[in-house]
Write a protein that holds these residues in place. Sequence first.
Motif, PDB file in Angstrom:
ATOM      1  N   ALA A   1     -36.768  46.130  -4.868  1.00 17.46           N
ATOM      2  CA  ALA A   1     -35.327  46.341  -5.031  1.00 17.46           C
ATOM      3  C   ALA A   1     -34.951  47.797  -4.780  1.00 17.46           C
ATOM      4  O   ALA A   1     -33.921  48.088  -4.164  1.00 17.46           O
TER       5      ALA A   1
ATOM      6  N   LEU B   1     -31.672  48.553  -7.575  1.00 16.46           N
ATOM      7  CA  LEU B   1     -31.055  48.729  -6.255  1.00 16.46           C
ATOM      8  C   LEU B   1     -30.286  50.046  -6.148  1.00 16.46           C
ATOM      9  O   LEU B   1     -30.040  50.525  -5.042  1.00 16.46           O
ATOM     10  N   ASN B   2     -29.917  50.619  -7.283  1.00 14.60           N
ATOM     11  CA  ASN B   2     -29.117  51.856  -7.275  1.00 14.60           C
ATOM     12  C   ASN B   2     -29.948  53.124  -7.432  1.00 14.60           C
ATOM     13  O   ASN B   2     -29.379  54.205  -7.589  1.00 14.60           O
TER      14      ASN B   2
ATOM     15  N   PRO C   1     -21.582  50.018  -6.255  1.00 15.83           N
ATOM     16  CA  PRO C   1     -22.712  49.228  -6.758  1.00 15.83           C
ATOM     17  C   PRO C   1     -23.259  49.730  -8.092  1.00 15.83           C
ATOM     18  O   PRO C   1     -23.711  48.927  -8.919  1.00 15.83           O
TER      19      PRO C   1
ATOM     20  N   ALA D   1     -23.577  47.483 -11.445  1.00 19.96           N
ATOM     21  CA  ALA D   1     -24.835  47.362 -12.178  1.00 19.96           C
ATOM     22  C   ALA D   1     -24.646  47.706 -13.656  1.00 19.96           C
ATOM     23  O   ALA D   1     -25.197  47.036 -14.542  1.00 19.96           O
TER      24      ALA D   1
ATOM     25  N   ALA E   1     -31.321  39.865 -13.566  1.00 22.69           N
ATOM     26  CA  ALA E   1     -30.309  40.259 -12.577  1.00 22.69           C
ATOM     27  C   ALA E   1     -29.844  41.699 -12.812  1.00 22.69           C
ATOM     28  O   ALA E   1     -29.706  42.483 -11.863  1.00 22.69           O
TER      29      ALA E   1
ATOM     30  N   LEU F   1     -30.377  44.788 -10.167  1.00 24.79           N
ATOM     31  CA  LEU F   1     -29.227  45.518  -9.634  1.00 24.79           C
ATOM     32  C   LEU F   1     -29.308  46.998  -9.999  1.00 24.79           C
ATOM     33  O   LEU F   1     -28.930  47.866  -9.204  1.00 24.79           O
TER      34      LEU F   1
ATOM     35  N   GLY G   1     -32.494  48.919  -1.726  1.00 27.77           N
ATOM     36  CA  GLY G   1     -31.300  49.744  -1.901  1.00 27.77           C
ATOM     37  C   GLY G   1     -31.264  50.900  -0.924  1.00 27.77           C
ATOM     38  O   GLY G   1     -30.213  51.222  -0.349  1.00 27.77           O
TER      39      GLY G   1
END
Length: 390
Positions: A137, A17-18, A170, A174, A10, A14, A141
Amino acid sequence: MSLRNVLLVAGFLLAALNLRPAIAGLSPLLDEIMKDVGLSPSGGGAITTVMVVCLGVFGPLTPLLARRIGLDRTLLAGLLVVAAGELLRGLDGAPMLYLGSALAATAIAVMNVAMPGIVKQHFPTRVNLLTGVYVAAVVAGAAAASALVIPLERATGFDWRGVSALLAVPALLAALLWLPQAMRGKAAEQNGPRPFGAILRSRVTWYVTALMGLQSLTFYVMLAWLPTIFLDAGLPADQAGYLLSLTNLVQVATSLAVPVLAGRRDSQVPYVVGAGVLTVFGYLGVLLAPATVPWLWMVVLGIGQGASFALALLIIALRPADPAGVTALSAVAQSVGYVVAALGPLLFGYLREVSGGWTVPLTVGLGILGAQLVAGWFAGRPATLGKANL
């Protein structure tokens, strides 16, 4: 799967995603930014150019940081700095805009290089799958940022500065989720990165670097200018943002599937060439009929660009024998590649100014895609960078 592994996956996702919102989130706001700050089209394109230059110039910091604090803590530091950059560029004035963008991009550069090594380190038996998930991912993002910034402006009443600052949230989340992993991580890598001199002497490195740079150039050109191209073609601003989001969403599905399929074969040439050809068709559609079935061009472009990006990162992860080798190859390929890519948005903005339209820039883009096909042919052939030749 244990709770520890769930948190690991996870946090990894995350973090991925950034890796693009700080860049993609500016594209739908570019016209507003240029009017507010008083920038020319070249100055507007220079925002993305500055960020992509930082992606290239500061990537080599990653192996040095990994030696001292480990890959896990390097990733954590990157997330915190990205949040700081996103907050900084929301302050008044063009200098803060460029400085904050550069700071965020520097952190992204470090994380870009670290992520393939983290895949090899934490998921050595699932490199193909986790590379696909990671790339998906990253693209997700970018898609979320490009789709949501305009609705966020309307919902919150913020201008582009406030919405840009919201993108820090976000990244902070993260960092919080990755913190336990960073605390458990090694203070330094036991198997440090190989010397860059040996990497630079390998022809495979330069094939991969050329593929990474050229596909990044064509991607960042579209990321920076696609909404403006659609605006110039007569489409409304929100639809232009949604179309950019559509091509990024298509890339999510492509990024999940292609590495799994391509990683099963010794040669990735058929996939790399096919991805390049699809990208060519996407560029042609935007060039010849941007307001006619634009969703179709975005789907084709998304498949081509998503597959090209995923394949470049998959090849980086597959060729070396260990995480340290992956980090070293990733540093060279992404650093040099992004310096090449940085020329794209600025060049296209300049060509638009001098030619008065998008025909000349997009035609130049088609020529660059031809070079990408050649680079992909050589980069996709079977090869191994083992410990002996690193």
